[in-house]
Design a protein around this motif. Structure first.
Motif, PDB file in Angstrom:
ATOM      1  N   ALA A  39       0.827  -1.213   0.000  1.00  0.00           N
ATOM      2  CA  ALA A  39       0.000   0.000   0.000  1.00  0.00           C
ATOM      3  C   ALA A  39       0.860   1.261   0.000  1.00  0.00           C
ATOM      4  O   ALA A  39       0.462   2.305  -0.522  1.00  0.00           O
ATOM      5  N   ASN A  98       1.403   3.715  -2.879  1.00  0.00           N
ATOM      6  CA  ASN A  98       0.418   4.736  -3.233  1.00  0.00           C
ATOM      7  C   ASN A  98       0.426   5.939  -2.287  1.00  0.00           C
ATOM      8  O   ASN A  98      -0.424   6.800  -2.384  1.00  0.00           O
ATOM      9  N   ASN A 112     -15.178   5.249  -1.085  1.00  0.00           N
ATOM     10  CA  ASN A 112     -13.974   4.546  -1.534  1.00  0.00           C
ATOM     11  C   ASN A 112     -14.128   4.181  -3.012  1.00  0.00           C
ATOM     12  O   ASN A 112     -15.104   4.559  -3.661  1.00  0.00           O
ATOM     13  N   ALA A 113     -13.186   3.412  -3.535  1.00  0.00           N
ATOM     14  CA  ALA A 113     -13.188   3.086  -4.965  1.00  0.00           C
ATOM     15  C   ALA A 113     -14.425   2.280  -5.364  1.00  0.00           C
ATOM     16  O   ALA A 113     -14.794   2.244  -6.539  1.00  0.00           O
ATOM     17  N   PRO A 129      -9.380   0.227  -0.612  1.00  0.00           N
ATOM     18  CA  PRO A 129      -8.836  -0.322  -1.856  1.00  0.00           C
ATOM     19  C   PRO A 129      -8.088   0.757  -2.643  1.00  0.00           C
ATOM     20  O   PRO A 129      -8.582   1.884  -2.753  1.00  0.00           O
ATOM     21  N   ASP A 130      -6.941   0.443  -3.136  1.00  0.00           N
ATOM     22  CA  ASP A 130      -6.093   1.355  -3.920  1.00  0.00           C
ATOM     23  C   ASP A 130      -5.666   2.603  -3.143  1.00  0.00           C
ATOM     24  O   ASP A 130      -5.157   3.564  -3.725  1.00  0.00           O
ATOM     25  N   GLN A 131      -5.909   2.637  -1.846  1.00  0.00           N
ATOM     26  CA  GLN A 131      -5.516   3.775  -1.007  1.00  0.00           C
ATOM     27  C   GLN A 131      -6.057   5.091  -1.556  1.00  0.00           C
ATOM     28  O   GLN A 131      -5.353   6.098  -1.683  1.00  0.00           O
ATOM     29  N   VAL A 132      -7.349   5.075  -1.897  1.00  0.00           N
ATOM     30  CA  VAL A 132      -7.924   6.285  -2.462  1.00  0.00           C
ATOM     31  C   VAL A 132      -9.307   6.541  -1.865  1.00  0.00           C
ATOM     32  O   VAL A 132     -10.021   5.602  -1.495  1.00  0.00           O
ATOM     33  N   THR A 163     -10.180  13.955  -5.070  1.00  0.00           N
ATOM     34  CA  THR A 163      -9.573  12.667  -4.730  1.00  0.00           C
ATOM     35  C   THR A 163      -8.693  12.847  -3.501  1.00  0.00           C
ATOM     36  O   THR A 163      -7.984  13.835  -3.403  1.00  0.00           O
ATOM     37  N   ARG A 213      -5.687  11.026  -0.980  1.00  0.00           N
ATOM     38  CA  ARG A 213      -4.718   9.944  -0.799  1.00  0.00           C
ATOM     39  C   ARG A 213      -3.978  10.174   0.522  1.00  0.00           C
ATOM     40  O   ARG A 213      -3.954  11.287   1.021  1.00  0.00           O
TER      41      ARG A 213
END
Lengths: 379, 474
Positions: B216, B219, B280-281, B309-312, B401, B403
Motif C-alpha cells: 500500500a 500509493n 472509496n473506490a 482499496p487502492d488507497q484512495v 480525490t 490519498r
C-alpha cells in the motif's frame, strides 16, 4: 468576496499558458492555497479576498506588487519545484502588459513592446529637432551663444514658444495618462466611491514605499540577503523628481507672478530645488540601474521590453543635461546644451504615457483600491 | 571504510548531518562557541533545509502575549496539550526540558535574523500558541543559513553521508559523497570530534515504509522533501544506538490525491471532508466525515484511506459547500449530476447514486453551522455522519480525490537531556548527538501538535550544538 464560482476557469498548476494573465492566475492559485507570504506585502492579503482570480484581478495585483523579490526567495514552490512559482517575474511582465492594455490612444499599445528602442528613438529625434529648430527658426549662431543674464535662454528660444510647446505636451501627457489609469481603475472592478481615508492611506504607503521592504526584512535582488538599496534609490529618484517639479513650478511663478526671466540666480528656489532634485535624480536612477543589473533572472519580466532601463536613462539624461546647463550657462556651450536639455525634457514629457513613468500612477490606483477594500473587509 | 584520498580529507571540530532547522540551530550554537563546524546537506542548495522549508511556525511557551502572539501560553498548558496528543507516550524529562526551553526560542531565533508575523487568515486558532515566521519556513531557513555562513560554518550541499565510522559508540569520521545524483560523484572523508545527526526521518524512503505498510505504501504521497530517506538513522541504529518510537508509525494525513509524489507541502491540504461524504473506490462510505472539526481529524483520515482499496478516497460535495473551505490548489471535478460526476471520478455510478441517496435520506437537523458542532447529523445510517450532514442535492456537484500524505515518521534514536545518543547497551555515547525529527520520537511518541516538531528541532539543536562544542573544547 466574489460570490460566483467559475471553478472550471482555474487552470491546472502544471499547465504553462503563454498569456501573462492566465499564468498569473495559475501561479496565484498555488499562492492562495498556501498563503505563507501573507505578511510580506499587500499583494497576498488582497489575493486572499478573492477565492477565484480573474484577469482583471491579477492586473490589479500585479500593480500592487512592488517587486521586492522576498516572495521568490521565501517560496518553497519556486523553481526548480514543478509548480514553478515566479511571482515577481510574472507580476513584472503583467504590469507592463497592463500599461499597454489601458494606454490611450489604444493604437499606441505596441510602443510598450520594445519600449527601450522606442524611448531611445523618440529622445534622439526630439534632441535633433530642437537643434534643427534653433538653427531654422533663429540662426546657427545661437547654438554657440552664452549667457547667464536675465532672458538669455529666451534669445535662443522665445519664451512663449517654449512655454506653449512644453505646456501643450505636458497637458497632453497628463490627459493621456489619466485616461489610461481611469480605464485600468474601471477594469479592475468598481467598489463605490473611494474614501478620503483610503486616499490618505494610499498616499502614505506610496510616499514611504511601505511595500518595498519584504514585510520588514528588506528587498532581495541577487540572493536571499535582504537590503534596502532599492527602496533608498527609489526615494532619491521619486523625491528628486518632485523637487525638479517644484523647481519648474517656482520658475513659472517667478516668470508670471514676479515677472523675473530665466536664467535665475543660484540662490533662487528654482535653481536650489532644481539642483538638489537633479542630483537626487542622478543618484537614484543610477542606484536603481545597479540594483536592476544585479537582480537575478527569476525576478525579471520575460521578455524584457527595456522599459525600466529606458526610463532610468531618460531621467539621468534630464538631470545631467539640466545640471550641465546650470554650470556651463555662462560659456558658449549654453546654446547647444539648452537644445539638448530641452530635447530630452520634451522627449520625457511626450513619452510619459508610453513608458515606465505610468507605473507610479497605476500603483497608486492599486494602493488606493487595496486601502479601500481592506477597510471594507475589516468593517 | 574505503580508503579516501588524503586531499579528500577534511577535519572539523563538529560535523552536522542535515541542514534543516535542527541542524542549523546546532551549527550556529556550536560555531558561536568558537569551534569549526561543517554541515553536510543531502539536498542541492535550491532544495536545502529538509522539511523546514514546508513549515510555517513553531509552538513556544510564553507567560504573556507580545503583540504578535495573541496571549499567554504557559508551560503547564503546553505540557497538558502534549500529554493529550501523545496519550502519555513521551519521555517526561525531555518533554519538560523541551517545553521550558521553548520559552527562549522566540528571542534566540530573532537574534539569528528570523522575523515573525501575526497569524492571519486560516490559522487564527494558532495565533496564541505558535510563533509564525514572516515569509514561512523557507524564509526562516534563509535567515539561519545567512547567520551560519557569517559565523564561518562550512556547507557541503548535494552531499550525503554514506558511511559512519563509529567505534563503541564513539564517532571517528564519515565518508560522504558530493554530487551524488550526478555522473561524477565525488567521495571524501570528513573527520570530526563530535557528530550531530539532524538528518530527519525516513518518510521519503518508500521501501522502508513498505516494511510497515506493505505494498500500500507505493500509493502514499510524501508531503515533504524527497531527501529524508533515513540513511543516517539506519546507520546509527546499525552502529548500536538505541531506538525510540514505533517503527511502524508515521504521521499520515488525507491530502489531495493529485499532489506530486514529493514536496507538495501545504497547498495539497483539502479541508472539505466535513462538508460532504467520502466514498472509496467501490462507491461506499467508510467513516464518519463529521466526527469533529477537520484540524482534529485530518490525521486519522490518512490512515483510514490507506486502508481502503487502492488507497484512495473521493469526497463529494455540492454547491452549497464549495466556499466553506480554503481554496484547493487543484480544481475539483465538476458535474451537473451525480452520475456524470461518478463517470468523471471513474467509479461505478449506480453505487455512487445509491450511497448519496441513502445519505441524503438519513440527514436530520436544520441549523447548519460549520463553526460549531451543529445538529445536522444522520439517523439510522452506517457509518453515521455526526455533524454538518446536509443532503448533497444542489448541483453543480464537486469531487476531490484523497490519498494518504506522509508528513513524518516517529522512529528515531534515543537521546538524553544533553542530546547525547543512548546506546543499545544503555551507555551514553561520548560524541554522538541528535536533534530534530531523527530524535523527535523521544518527546512525541505518537500523535501530533502543530508546530512542536520545530520546537523539538530548535531546542535540541541548540543543546546538541553547545554540548558538542563543550566536549571539543575540553
Amino acid at each position: 468576496m466574489k460570490t460566483s464560482i467559475p471553478i472550471k476557469e482555474i487552470s491546472v498548476p502544471k499547465a504553462a499558458p503563454s498569456n501573462a494573465q492566465s499564468e498569473a492566475v495559475r501561479q496565484m492559485g498555488v499562492c492562495n492555497a498556501c498563503r505563507y507570504c501573507e505578511g510580506l506585502c499587500a499583494v497576498f492579503p488582497a489575493m486572499e479576498l478573492r477565492r477565484q482570480l480573474t484577469g482583471p484581478d491579477v492586473d490589479y495585483l500585479a500593480n500592487l506588487c512592488h517587486s521586492c523579490g522576498a516572495c521568490h526567495f521565501d517560496c518553497q514552490y519556486a523553481q526548480p519545484h514543478e509548480f514553478a512559482i515566479e511571482i515577481p517575474a510574472v507580476m513584472a511582465n503583467l504590469r507592463e502588459e497592463t500599461y499597454a492594455r489601458h494606454v490611450w490612444p489604444g493604437a499606441l499599445a505596441p510602443v510598450f513592446e520594445r519600449n527601450g528602442i522606442w524611448i531611445a528613438s523618440i529622445t534622439a529625434i526630439s534632441v535633433a529637432l530642437f537643434l534643427v529648430g534653433f538653427i531654422v527658426f533663429t540662426d546657427a549662431s545661437v547654438l554657440f551663444a552664452s549667457g547667464s543674464e536675465e532672458g538669455a535662454f529666451y534669445r535662443v528660444m522665445p519664451h512663449n514658444a517654449m512655454a506653449g510647446l512644453f505646456g501643450a505636451v505636458f497637458l497632453y501627457s497628463i490627459v493621456a495618462i489619466c485616461l489610461g489609469v481611469r480605464s485600468f481603475w474601471h477594469s479592475t472592478g468598481s467598489q463605490g466611491s473611494v474614501s478620503w481615508r483610503s486616499l490618505w492611506q494610499a498616499s502614505k504607503n506610496a510616499a514611504t514605499l511601505r511595500y518595498l521592504d519584504g514585510g520588514g526584512m528588506g528587498c532581495m535582488h541577487e540572493s536571499e540577503e535582504p537590503s534596502n538599496r532599492k527602496r533608498i534609490a527609489h526615494h532619491f529618484t521619486f523625491y528628486g523628481f518632485l523637487l525638479c517639479l517644484a523647481s519648474t513650478t517656482s520658475g513659472t511663478l517667478m516668470h508670471y507672478v514676479f515677472g523675473v526671466q530665466a536664467p535665475y540666480p543660484w540662490w533662487s528656489p528654482t535653481v536650489v530645488l532644481g539642483t538638489i532634485g537633479g542630483i537626487g535624480l542622478i543618484i537614484g536612477p543610477v542606484g536603481l540601474l545597479r540594483v536592476k543589473r544585479e537582480q537575478i533572472d527569476a525576478l525579471k519580466a520575460k521578455p524584457s521590453r527595456g522599459m525600466d532601463v529606458a526610463f532610468l536613462y531618460m531621467l539621468i539624461a534630464t538631470s545631467v543635461t539640466g545640471l550641465l546647463l546650470l554650470v556651463l550657462r555662462a560659456t558658449p556651450a549654453m546654446g547647444l546644451l539648452l537644445a539638448v536639455h530641452l530635447g530630452v525634457v520634451f522627449a520625457l514629457f511626450i513619452s510619459m504615457p508610453y513608458g515606465k513613468f505610468v507605473h507610479g500612477l497605476y500603483r497608486y490606483a492599486a494602493l488606493m483600491r487595496h486601502a479601500h477594500e481592506q477597510a471594507q473587509h475589516k468593517a | 571504510m574505503t580508503d579516501a584520498e588524503p586531499e579528500n580529507l577534511s577535519r572539523f571540530h563538529v560535523l552536522v548531518a542535515g541542514g534543516g532547522n535542527a541542524g542549523l540551530c546546532a551549527a550556529i550554537t556550536a560555531a558561536r562557541s568558537g569551534v569549526s563546524v561543517c554541515v553536510v546537506e543531502a539536498a542541492p542548495r535550491a532544495w536545502r533545509g529538509g522539511n523546514t522549508r514546508h513549515t510555517r511556525n513553531m509552538r513556544v511557551a510564553h507567560e504573556e502575549g507580545n503583540g504578535i502572539l495573541t496571549g499567554p501560553y504557559p508551560v503547564d498548558e503546553y505540557m497538558d496539550d502534549l500529554m493529550r496528543v501523545t496519550d502519555g507516550q513521551t519521555n517526561l524529562e525531555l518533554a519538560e526540558l523541551t517545553i521550558n526551553a521553548s520559552q527562549e526560542l522566540w528571542d534566540f531565533l530573532a537574534e539569528q535574523g528570523v522575523h515573525y508575523q501575526p497569524s492571519l487568515g486560516g490559522t487564527l486558532s494558532l495565533g496564541r500558541t505558535n510563533a509564525f515566521f514572516l515569509g514561512g519556513g523557507r524564509s526562516m531557513l534563509n535567515a539561519l543559513y545567512r547567520t551560519a555562513e557569517s559565523l564561518g560554518v562550512t556547507f557541503f550541499y548535494d552531499t550525503k553521508v554514506v558511511s559512519l565510522d563509529i567505534e563503541n559508540g564513539f564517532f571517528e569520521s564519515c565518508e560522504v559523497v558530493s554530487q551524488w545524483q550526478s555522473d561524477q560523484p565525488e567521495t571524501r572523508k570528513l573527520e570530526a570530534r563530535a557528530f550531530i545527526a539532524a538528518a530527519g526521518g525516513f518518510e521519503a524512503n518508500i521501501e522502508w515504509l513498505k516494511e510497515a505498510w506493505g505494498p500500500a505504501a507505493e500509493n502514499f504521497l510524501i508531503r515533504g522533501t524527497p531527501y529524508n530517506r533515513g540513511a543516517v538513522l539506519k546507520q546509527l541504529l546499525n552502529a548500536g544506538v538505541a531506538s525510540v518510537g514505533d517503527a511502524k508509525q508515521c504521521h499520515a494525513v488525507a491530502i489531495d490525491g493529485r499532489a506530486p509524489k514529493f514536496d507538495g507541502g501545504i497547498v495539497t491540504r483539502l479541508d472539505c471532508v466535513p462538508f460532504g461524504v467520502v466514498l472509496n473506490a467501490n462507491g461506499q462510505r467508510f467513516y464518519d466525515e463529521g466526527e469533529d472539526f477537520w484540524p482534529k481529524r485530518y490525521a486519522i483520515w490518512g490512515r483510514l484511506i490507506a486502508a481502503q482499496p487502492d488507497q484512495v478516497g473521493h469526497v463529494i460535495i455540492d454547491s452549497k459547500s464549495i466556499e466553506l473551505f480554503m481554496p484547493s490548489v487543484f480544481p475539483p471535478l465538476q458535474a451537473d449530476s451525480l452520475e456524470q460526476l461518478a463517470v468523471e471520478m471513474g467509479i461505478d455510478s449506480t453505487a455512487v447514486s445509491q450511497t448519496v441517496n441513502q445519505f441524503n435520506q438519513a440527514c436530520r437537523g436544520s441549523n447548519f453551522d460549520h463553526t460549531v458542532h451543529d445538529d445536522c447529523h444522520t439517523e439510522a445510517l452506517e457509518p453515521p455522519k455526526s455533524h454538518w450532514a446536509r443532503p448533497i442535492d444542489t448541483p453543480p456537484y464537486y469531487a476531490y480525490t484523497l490519498r494518504p500524505g506522509i508528513t513524518f515518521t516517529y522512529l528515531g534514536v534515543k537521546v538524553d537531556k544533553d542530546a547525547r545518543m543512548i546506546m543499545h547497551n544503555g551507555s551514553t555515547s561520548g560524541n554522538l548527538f541528535a536533534a530534530g525529527e531523527i530524535m523527535a520520537g523521544n518527546v512525541l511518541g505518537q500523535g501530533y501538535l502543530a508546530g512542536i516538531g520545530m520546537t523539538i528541532g530548535s531546542v535540541f539543536g541548540r543543546i546538541a550544538g553547545s554540548t558538542a562544542a563543550a566536549i571539543v573544547r575540553n
